[in-house]
Design a protein around this motif. Structure first.
Motif, mmCIF file in Angstrom:
data_model
loop_
_atom_site.group_PDB
_atom_site.id
_atom_site.type_symbol
_atom_site.label_atom_id
_atom_site.label_comp_id
_atom_site.label_asym_id
_atom_site.label_seq_id
_atom_site.Cartn_x
_atom_site.Cartn_y
_atom_site.Cartn_z
ATOM 1 N N ASP A 192 21.664 10.125 -5.779
ATOM 2 C CA ASP A 192 21.251 11.281 -6.585
ATOM 3 C C ASP A 192 19.780 11.203 -7.007
ATOM 4 O OD1 ASP A 192 22.057 13.740 -8.110
ATOM 5 O OD2 ASP A 192 21.256 12.515 -9.738
ATOM 6 N N ASP A 193 19.364 9.995 -7.434
ATOM 7 C CA ASP A 193 18.011 9.850 -7.977
ATOM 8 C C ASP A 193 16.950 10.266 -6.961
ATOM 9 O OD1 ASP A 193 16.503 9.162 -10.234
ATOM 10 O OD2 ASP A 193 15.950 7.241 -9.360
ATOM 11 N N THR A 194 17.155 9.880 -5.696
ATOM 12 C CA THR A 194 16.103 10.130 -4.703
ATOM 13 C C THR A 194 16.148 11.554 -4.147
ATOM 14 O OG1 THR A 194 17.533 8.955 -3.150
ATOM 15 C CG2 THR A 194 15.642 7.776 -3.996
ATOM 16 N N THR A 195 17.150 12.352 -4.531
ATOM 17 C CA THR A 195 17.135 13.755 -4.085
ATOM 18 C C THR A 195 16.113 14.566 -4.876
ATOM 19 O OG1 THR A 195 18.832 14.397 -5.661
ATOM 20 C CG2 THR A 195 19.591 13.753 -3.476
ATOM 21 N N LYS A 196 15.601 13.984 -5.973
ATOM 22 C CA LYS A 196 14.745 14.767 -6.863
ATOM 23 C C LYS A 196 13.312 14.897 -6.357
ATOM 24 C CE LYS A 196 17.194 12.800 -10.838
ATOM 25 N NZ LYS A 196 16.999 11.667 -11.770
ATOM 26 N N GLN B 219 -1.936 2.681 6.576
ATOM 27 C CA GLN B 219 -0.816 2.705 7.511
ATOM 28 C C GLN B 219 0.524 2.435 6.836
ATOM 29 O OE1 GLN B 219 -1.561 0.272 10.938
ATOM 30 N NE2 GLN B 219 -3.655 0.981 11.130
ATOM 31 N N TYR B 220 0.475 1.914 5.626
ATOM 32 C CA TYR B 220 1.719 1.682 4.874
ATOM 33 C C TYR B 220 2.481 3.001 4.730
ATOM 34 C CZ TYR B 220 4.591 0.633 0.717
ATOM 35 O OH TYR B 220 5.621 0.493 -0.174
ATOM 36 N N PHE B 221 3.793 2.954 4.976
ATOM 37 C CA PHE B 221 4.588 4.179 4.877
ATOM 38 C C PHE B 221 4.477 4.819 3.491
ATOM 39 C CE2 PHE B 221 6.506 2.876 8.794
ATOM 40 C CZ PHE B 221 6.991 4.038 9.349
ATOM 41 N N GLY B 222 4.434 3.989 2.473
ATOM 42 C CA GLY B 222 4.263 4.519 1.120
ATOM 43 C C GLY B 222 5.587 4.825 0.452
ATOM 44 N N PRO B 223 5.589 4.817 -0.888
ATOM 45 C CA PRO B 223 6.821 5.003 -1.658
ATOM 46 C C PRO B 223 7.564 6.305 -1.335
ATOM 47 C CG PRO B 223 4.987 4.446 -3.102
ATOM 48 C CD PRO B 223 4.421 4.578 -1.746
ATOM 49 N N ALA B 224 6.827 7.396 -1.164
ATOM 50 C CA ALA B 224 7.510 8.679 -0.982
ATOM 51 C C ALA B 224 8.363 8.689 0.283
ATOM 52 C CB ALA B 224 6.493 9.810 -0.944
ATOM 53 N N ALA B 225 7.823 8.151 1.375
ATOM 54 C CA ALA B 225 8.584 8.117 2.621
ATOM 55 C C ALA B 225 9.833 7.248 2.451
ATOM 56 C CB ALA B 225 7.713 7.586 3.756
ATOM 57 N N ILE B 226 9.697 6.131 1.733
ATOM 58 C CA ILE B 226 10.838 5.231 1.550
ATOM 59 C C ILE B 226 11.892 5.887 0.656
ATOM 60 C CG2 ILE B 226 11.549 2.937 0.771
ATOM 61 C CD1 ILE B 226 8.680 1.989 1.427
ATOM 62 N N VAL B 227 11.428 6.586 -0.384
ATOM 63 C CA VAL B 227 12.365 7.297 -1.270
ATOM 64 C C VAL B 227 13.172 8.326 -0.471
ATOM 65 C CG1 VAL B 227 12.392 9.135 -3.015
ATOM 66 C CG2 VAL B 227 11.253 6.979 -3.500
ATOM 67 N N ASN B 228 12.491 9.046 0.408
ATOM 68 C CA ASN B 228 13.197 10.078 1.171
ATOM 69 C C ASN B 228 14.083 9.478 2.253
ATOM 70 O OD1 ASN B 228 12.402 12.952 0.273
ATOM 71 N ND2 ASN B 228 10.544 11.735 0.101
ATOM 72 N N VAL C 168 11.377 4.829 -8.415
ATOM 73 C CA VAL C 168 10.910 4.653 -7.041
ATOM 74 C C VAL C 168 11.016 3.196 -6.598
ATOM 75 C CG1 VAL C 168 9.017 5.074 -5.453
ATOM 76 C CG2 VAL C 168 9.347 6.586 -7.392
ATOM 77 N N THR C 169 10.516 2.286 -7.453
ATOM 78 C CA THR C 169 10.525 0.871 -7.071
ATOM 79 C C THR C 169 11.951 0.377 -6.842
ATOM 80 O OG1 THR C 169 8.599 0.652 -8.501
ATOM 81 C CG2 THR C 169 9.560 -1.362 -7.676
#
Lengths: 168, 262
Positions: B169-173, B192-201, B246-247
């Motif tokens: 649920d948390d990452t759908t936001k 080149q790091y994917f970054g938090p947003a890509a990992i969250v999604n 996120v973390t």
């Protein structure tokens, strides 16, 4: 009846995504690298070795600095006495290897994070790997080839030899 | 029957109301706004511009930017769309922290000092507060942010229990504002790091019981530039305007990659 061109129905196939091909190369990952599993192994190693080092180092500190006469007992003879015992040889060897690899990997991560130029990164990592190897090899050799009772040219014990050498 | 032609007079108010009426005056104050400007058509160097404007207690940083753009300097350039914290267009660095300009009230900032507004870091600046989001969306696309299900489609919906829904649920936001990715020091030096947003999604689909492509996403994120690049410094969690942990999501993906490899 009208005929429809199938291409026209699928514009997505003919039209590039907006702004595609304009990404600065520094953002582009060149394919999928195999070193992902190495990074995972390194990540696990950091956690396992960290936990082991807490035990190894605190026992090391307690035995050297607290038990017995405390800090006053530490001299050449004390170290020689410890390394006469295979348990302490193994203990110090494990501590040396884990600490060097743990610290070396930590430094590698920091260099990866902070070095902005590829050449700087390469140089820093080369120096790091070289020093890690030198210290591990040197330390390992000292632990296994350590000879507390050194003789001088005439076959006499050196003056600085620990007292137990007289009995050997 | 006849309708009364005259309404009954309103009864006298039982409480004393001040003459000014309404909810009272909204307090106004002067704020100094410093904005990082960059226009490659005129100069290769970025500069700071400063305006002192009178704003009200109900105003947000976005309102201050609007006031400047609409009344003082029309060349000020920034993205915004819904202006209500949903579209994720107006992420920017406000007093050194990544925030949505439409969600930060001026009165919550220290108005005795200038309010500094900069574009988000780590992405190429195009003009003023607008950055090129393409590298960010490129990473987003690579983790396949859509449901993949190989089983034949059922006649009805794919049933999921409330617990299974709660798992992700948390990452759908996420609203893809890039506040998290552009707050990450690893991303600043390593684009080149994917970054938090890509990992969250990715997390949103990996832990979805209806999805079948979790393994492929974990494979993508087991890259050298994937989840192992995260140093758990929590900048992303602090930056997220949606309050996503996120973390924690990144750590859960790490654990999933690990258990899958064992």
């Amino acid at each position: 009846m009208t005929t429809t061109k199938s291409d026209a129905l699928l514009p997505a196939q003919g039209i590039e995504a907006p702004r595609s091909g304009r990404i600065d190369p520094k953002y582009l990952r060149n394919g999928f690298s195999k070193s992902g599993s190495f990074e995972m192994a390194a990540w696990v190693f950091m956690r396992v070795s960290g936990a082991a080092l807490v035990v190894l180092i605190f026992v090391h500190l307690a035995v050297n600095l607290l038990v017995g006469e405390g800090i006053h007992q530490i001299d050449f003879g004390f170290v020689a006495g410890k390394w006469a015992n295979p348990v302490w040889q193994f203990w110090d060897l494990t501590m040396l290897w884990l600490a060097m690899l743990h610290g070396g990997n930590g430094m590698r991560t920091i260099i990866n994070d902070y070095a902005e130029k590829d050449s700087t990164r390469m140089w820093l990592k080369s120096i790091l790997y070289l020093s890690v190897i030198v210290i591990i090899v040197l330390g390992t050799m000292v632990i296994f080839t350590f000879e507390p009772c050194l003789l001088d040219n005439s076959g006499q014990l050196l003056e600085s030899s620990p007292s137990f050498c007289q009995n050997v | 029957m006849s309708t009364p032609t005259k309404e009954a007079a309103e009864p006298a108010s039982k409480i004393d109301m001040k003459e000014s009426g309404g909810g009272g005056e909204i307090p106004s104050f002067d704020v100094t706004l410093q904005v990082r400007r960059y226009d490659p058509e005129f100069s290769d160097d970025a500069r700071w511009d400063e305006w002192t404007i009178t704003m009200y207690g109900t105003d947000r940083v976005l309102d201050a930017l609007h006031k400047v753009k609409w009344e003082i300097d029309g060349s000020l350039t920034f993205r915004r769309s819904c202006a209500h914290g949903v579209c994720g267009s107006d992420a920017m660095r406000i007093n050194g922290r990544n925030r949505l300009a439409c969600k930060v009230l001026l009165k919550d900032l220290d108005t005795s000092k200038p309010i500094m507004v900069e574009p988000i870091k780590g992405l190429p600046v195009e003009k003023d507060l607008i950055v090129d989001m393409e590298p960010f969306f490129q990473s987003y696309r690579e983790i396949m942010p859509f449901m993949v299900n190989n089983s034949p489609a059922p006649t009805g919906e794919r049933i999921q229990s409330p617990e299974e829904r709660e798992r992700f649920d948390d990452t759908t936001k996420c609203i893809l504002c890039a506040a998290c990715t552009s707050s990450c020091p690893v991303f600043w030096t390593d684009g080149q790091y994917f970054g938090p947003a890509a990992i969250v999604n990715a997390h949103r689909f990996i832990f979805d019981s209806r999805d079948d492509a979790g393994d492929m996403r974990l494979e993508v994120l087991n890259d050298k530039e994937g989840v192992w690049r995260c140093r758990t410094i929590f900048n992303c969690t602090d930056a997220c305007p949606r309050g996503i942990e996120v973390t924690k999501a990144i750590q859960e993906v790490k654990r999933a990659v690990l258990t899958r490899s064992m």
